[in-house]
Design a protein around this motif. Structure first.
Motif, PDB file in Angstrom:
ATOM      1  N   ARG A 180      32.633  29.198 102.016  1.00  0.00           N
ATOM      2  CA  ARG A 180      33.916  28.376 101.286  1.00  0.00           C
ATOM      3  C   ARG A 180      34.173  27.123 101.796  1.00  0.00           C
ATOM      4  O   ARG A 180      34.540  26.087 101.052  1.00  0.00           O
ATOM      5  N   GLU A 181      34.057  26.756 103.046  1.00  0.00           N
ATOM      6  CA  GLU A 181      34.258  25.328 103.797  1.00  0.00           C
ATOM      7  C   GLU A 181      33.198  24.353 103.178  1.00  0.00           C
ATOM      8  O   GLU A 181      33.677  23.234 102.490  1.00  0.00           O
ATOM      9  N   VAL A 182      31.892  24.873 102.910  1.00  0.00           N
ATOM     10  CA  VAL A 182      30.828  23.836 102.502  1.00  0.00           C
ATOM     11  C   VAL A 182      31.045  23.788 101.018  1.00  0.00           C
ATOM     12  O   VAL A 182      31.042  22.562 100.533  1.00  0.00           O
ATOM     13  N   TRP A 183      31.305  24.600 100.321  1.00  0.00           N
ATOM     14  CA  TRP A 183      31.597  24.719  99.134  1.00  0.00           C
ATOM     15  C   TRP A 183      32.563  23.692  98.478  1.00  0.00           C
ATOM     16  O   TRP A 183      32.688  22.909  97.673  1.00  0.00           O
ATOM     17  N   ARG A 184      33.787  23.787  99.276  1.00  0.00           N
ATOM     18  CA  ARG A 184      34.937  22.973  99.112  1.00  0.00           C
ATOM     19  C   ARG A 184      34.537  21.495  99.258  1.00  0.00           C
ATOM     20  O   ARG A 184      34.849  20.533  98.538  1.00  0.00           O
ATOM     21  N   VAL A 185      33.574  21.060 100.393  1.00  0.00           N
ATOM     22  CA  VAL A 185      33.210  19.729 100.639  1.00  0.00           C
ATOM     23  C   VAL A 185      32.382  19.227  99.401  1.00  0.00           C
ATOM     24  O   VAL A 185      32.502  18.214  99.049  1.00  0.00           O
ATOM     25  N   LEU A 186      31.410  20.249  98.991  1.00  0.00           N
ATOM     26  CA  LEU A 186      30.508  19.666  97.895  1.00  0.00           C
ATOM     27  C   LEU A 186      31.381  19.211  96.639  1.00  0.00           C
ATOM     28  O   LEU A 186      30.861  18.429  95.896  1.00  0.00           O
TER      29      LEU A 186
END
Length: 71
Positions: free
Chosen positions: A54-60
């Motif tokens: 979820r953290e990577v998806w939010r950054v993207l």
């Protein structure tokens, strides 16, 4: 009135407003197993996995930019 967001992980249930298909917050989803075809604003297309954190998806999905994609 429908907004796409990167708050929810890929292929997860959306937040709807009383079950309406027109009102709610939707994340990337697909009938493809394990991910979703995603068009990025720079014009490239990718197939991020629904196991992406979820953290990577939010950054993207950030429009502010400058975030560091965690490893």
């Amino acid at each position: 009135m429908t907004l796409s967001n990167n708050v929810l992980p890929i292929n997860r249930n959306p937040c709807t407003n009383g079950g309406s298909q027109l009102l709610g917050a939707w994340t990337a989803g697909s009938r493809h197993a394990d991910g979703a075809h995603t068009l990025f604003l720079d014009g490239h297309v990718a197939f991020p996995s629904d196991t992406l954190s979820r953290e990577v998806w939010r950054v993207l999905g950030s429009r502010n930019g400058g975030e560091i994609v965690p490893e």
